[in-house]
Design an enzyme around this catalytic site. Structure first.
Site, PDB file in Angstrom:
ATOM      1  CB  CYS A 211      -0.851  -0.108   1.289  1.00 34.67           C
ATOM      2  SG  CYS A 211      -1.986   1.516   1.437  1.00 34.67           S
ATOM      3  N   GLY A 212       1.087   1.914  -1.172  1.00 28.55           N
ATOM      4  CA  GLY A 212       1.774   3.016  -1.280  1.00 28.55           C
ATOM      5  C   GLY A 212       1.454   4.431  -0.564  1.00 28.55           C
TER       6      GLY A 212
ATOM      7  N   GLY B 143      -0.329   4.405  -4.884  1.00 28.34           N
ATOM      8  CA  GLY B 143       1.473   4.448  -4.712  1.00 28.34           C
ATOM      9  C   GLY B 143       1.884   3.190  -5.436  1.00 28.34           C
TER      10      GLY B 143
END
Length: 350
Positions: free
Chosen positions: A108-109, A275
């Site tokens: 999970c950016g 991201g």
């Protein structure tokens, strides 16, 4: 809270909430039962297995907390967050299990950007008043680093360096209900399939979100059995997590620019430019020869927020993969003490 003078809450969960380019991220500080495992990846596998099923419908205590935070009335279908866990070793500052309305993700950016900002703003990681602090975070797909920029004692932006991103297919034909399209597949901590929205007769516009979500869900389902979505070394990272539907935008001062919407999990929409999805796009663009190391991608979301990304290292995007950095901003939106009182349920979805 509640009515009468009965027993206290069944659950109390403390969080601090951020948004990164519009996408929420709920950091759980307290109220989570211990999560067994020797690594973040192992803890994620255990958390998934404890989620309950048709034969074992009662969720674990951990799953009850996740549902409490992501379901209405305390959350919503677009909620995202993470449980803080120990890192894999002493070289990292923290570990995290990323979750959303449908379960647990491997990367999970936007959450990494929020965690970097929180780690510095909370004092967990020392940072200069002016300069850059490095926050090392263990996630299910490996170790990522958040580079937190500071000016005048304030956090002004965060760039995260992702795990290597590699392309497994560039022009994979997929027969959809809107015709046959060519899909690129890249692994960047999670597996993403990307396709031009125009190839589906669509454009990345808020008014077309129902059609975009339907197309993303269909493509994800059609790719379920493809060899391209199998991770080469870790089967826990296999399978399409998100579908990137994108438009080409005019270049700004020679900078490649695209707009996207990422449809992930079971039809969830990323409000940010995504991201790890930006890392996937960078790998695809590098494989296509459209972007060189150090050149910037301006990546715009469906709501108009922007991430910037670049390839900063690695080798062949079709081989061992490239190293990418993706930058954006995260802002704290609130601090919460959520409770579940006796007789209440963890929530509902519509």
């Amino acid at each position: 809270m509640g009515s009468g003078t009965g027993p206290g809450p069944v659950l109390c969960v403390r969080t601090v909430d951020y948004h990164t380019a519009g996408e929420p991220f709920r950091i759980v500080l307290d109220g989570v039962p211990p999560i067994p495992g020797d690594s973040v990846a192992e803890r994620r596998a255990i958390a998934i297995g404890a989620g309950g099923s048709a034969t074992a419908p009662r969720p674990s205590a951990l799953e009850e907390v996740r549902r409490l935070l992501v379901h209405e009335p305390r959350g919503h279908a677009g909620m995202y967050g993470g449980f803080l866990v120990p890192p894999d070793d002493d070289e990292a500052h923290l570990g995290v299990l990323f979750w959303h309305k449908d379960g647990y993700s491997t990367a999970c950016g936007h959450g990494t950007i929020a965690l970097g900002a929180w780690a510095v703003d909370s004092g967990l990681v020392p940072a200069p008043a002016d300069g850059v602090a490095r926050v090392r975070i263990d996630v299910s797909s490996g170790r990522v680093t958040a580079l937190v920029r500071r000016s005048g004692g304030r956090t002004t932006g965060v760039t995260f360096r992702n795990v290597p991103s590699r392309v497994s297919a560039l022009k994979l034909p997929v027969e959809t209900s809107r015709g046959t399209v060519e899909v690129a597949v890249a692994h960047s901590g999670a597996c993403y399939a990307s396709v031009p929205a125009a190839a589906l007769g669509l454009a990345v516009e808020p008014g077309l979100l129902p059609e975009l979500v339907a197309a993303g869900r269909e493509i994800r389902a059609l790719l379920a059995g493809s060899e391209a979505v199998a991770h080469p070394t870790d089967p826990r990272l296999s399978g399409v997590y998100g579908v990137v539907l994108y438009d080409e935008l005019p270049s700004e001062e020679g900078v490649l620019s695209q707009r996207n919407v990422v449809v992930f999990a079971d039809g969830q929409i990323d409000r940010s430019p995504c991201g790890s999805g930006t890392s996937a796009r960078l790998a695809v663009l590098a494989a296509e020869g459209r972007i060189a190391p150090g050149e910037e991608l301006r990546h715009e979301s469906v709501i108009g927020t922007v991430f910037t990304g670049r390839v900063v290292g690695g080798g062949d995007p079709l081989g061992e993969g490239v190293v990418t950095e993706v930058g954006g901003t995260a802002y704290r939106t609130g601090e919460h003490l959520f409770v579940l009182e006796p007789g209440d349920a963890p929530g509902f979805t519509l």
